[in-house]
Write an enzyme that holds these catalytic residues in place. Structure first.
Site, PDB file in Angstrom:
ATOM      1  N   SER A 100       0.860  -1.181   0.000  1.00 29.52           N
ATOM      2  CA  SER A 100       0.000   0.000   0.000  1.00 29.52           C
ATOM      3  C   SER A 100       0.898   1.233   0.000  1.00 29.52           C
ATOM      4  CB  SER A 100      -0.882   0.008   1.261  1.00 29.52           C
ATOM      5  OG  SER A 100      -1.528   1.248   1.461  1.00 29.52           O
ATOM      6  N   TYR A 141      -2.265  -1.214  10.226  1.00 32.07           N
ATOM      7  CA  TYR A 141      -2.203  -1.359   8.765  1.00 32.07           C
ATOM      8  C   TYR A 141      -0.805  -1.002   8.260  1.00 32.07           C
ATOM      9  CZ  TYR A 141      -4.141  -1.197   3.986  1.00 32.07           C
ATOM     10  OH  TYR A 141      -4.430  -1.437   2.665  1.00 32.07           O
TER      11      TYR A 141
END
Length: 271
Positions: free
Chosen positions: A140, A153
């Protein structure tokens, strides 16, 4: 991997979003598909959209290490070979370090990091045996910079990046026939925000609406970028103009990017 025709491609998290778009894009290139997800209905819909090629579907929870290894052996048996694994399945959590629970932290790491690591390790022998393999792991832009309320995350996606970049170098040094790519999507118009877990202090509806505004790239465009990157053997595949901007910011400013992110977060996350 200049030609994807008749290659066996495995995609986790194929029931929606980027995973579904990747399955469709790979089908158009002539890949034979092994698609998995925990969502049986979504998986069936993806398979129906890829009817022009050979497709097999598998119910799989990537948080289950033993299930992943069994899945890798089953796919190799079903198709006779495996050329491409895209470890795409993922979840999201918005919560501060102070308020997130151990259960939620583990949930994110089990799926977003361990799912990728076990998926890679389970399929790697089959990719090597194929003589023309490729590992694609989805990180990401949060694997490039740290963001408030995204520590879990961030942890998973930074770990995916480090794991994948190390693996790429190992494959080259060992002269193995396996290419390796790490993908860093920016905001993609998928359901990940709607299915994310939230901290007690989060305004969930406002955060989800804010994500929708920031999501600049469609899953279809993301899939096209990823497939192009696979065929060009790119080590780092940036998806979306925001991903390119964040990468440039990180390279230009180093750790000094943090005050800019704090300012942005004050307006958009601490609401």
């Amino acid at each position: 991997m200049k030609d994807l025709n008749n290659r066996v491609a495995v995609v986790t998290g194929a029931g929606s979003g980027i995973g579904r778009a990747l399955a469709k894009a790979l089908a158009e290139k002539g890949c034979r598909l092994a698609l998995s997800d925990v969502n049986e209905m979504g998986l069936a819909e993806t398979a129906a959209a890829c009817s022009e090629t050979e497709v097999r579907t598998y119910l799989l929870d990537v948080a289950d290490r033993d299930a992943i290894y069994a899945h890798a052996d089953q796919v190799a048996s079903d198709f006779g070979a495996v050329n491409l694994i895209i470890n795409n399945a993922g979840v999201a959590l918005s919560a501060s370090v102070r308020e997130m629970t151990d259960e939620d932290f583990k949930w994110v790491m089990d799926i977003d990091f361990w799912g990728v690591a076990h998926g890679t390790r389970a399929f790697l022998p089959h990719l090597i045996a194929s003589g023309d393999g490729h590992v694609v792991n989805i990180s990401s832009v949060f694997g490039l910079i740290g963001v408030p309320r995204q520590s879990a995350y961030n942890s998973a996606k930074f770990a995916v990046r480090g794991f994948t970049e190390a693996l790429r170098q190992e494959m080259k040094l060992e002269k193995q026939p396996v290419a390796v790519s790490c993908v860093h999507p920016g905001g993609i118009r998928t359901n990940i925000a709607n299915s994310a877990r939230m901290g007690l202090s989060d305004n969930a509806e406002a955060l989800k609406a804010g994500f929708d505004k920031l999501a600049m790239t469609t899953p279809e465009k993301a899939a096209a970028t990823i497939v192009k990157g696979i065929m060009k053997d790119e080590s780092r595949i940036l998806v979306g103009p925001d991903a390119w901007g964040i990468e440039a910011l990180n390279r230009l400013l180093g750790a000094s990017y943090q005050p800019l992110v704090e300012r942005f977060s004050r307006k958009n996350l601490y609401i």
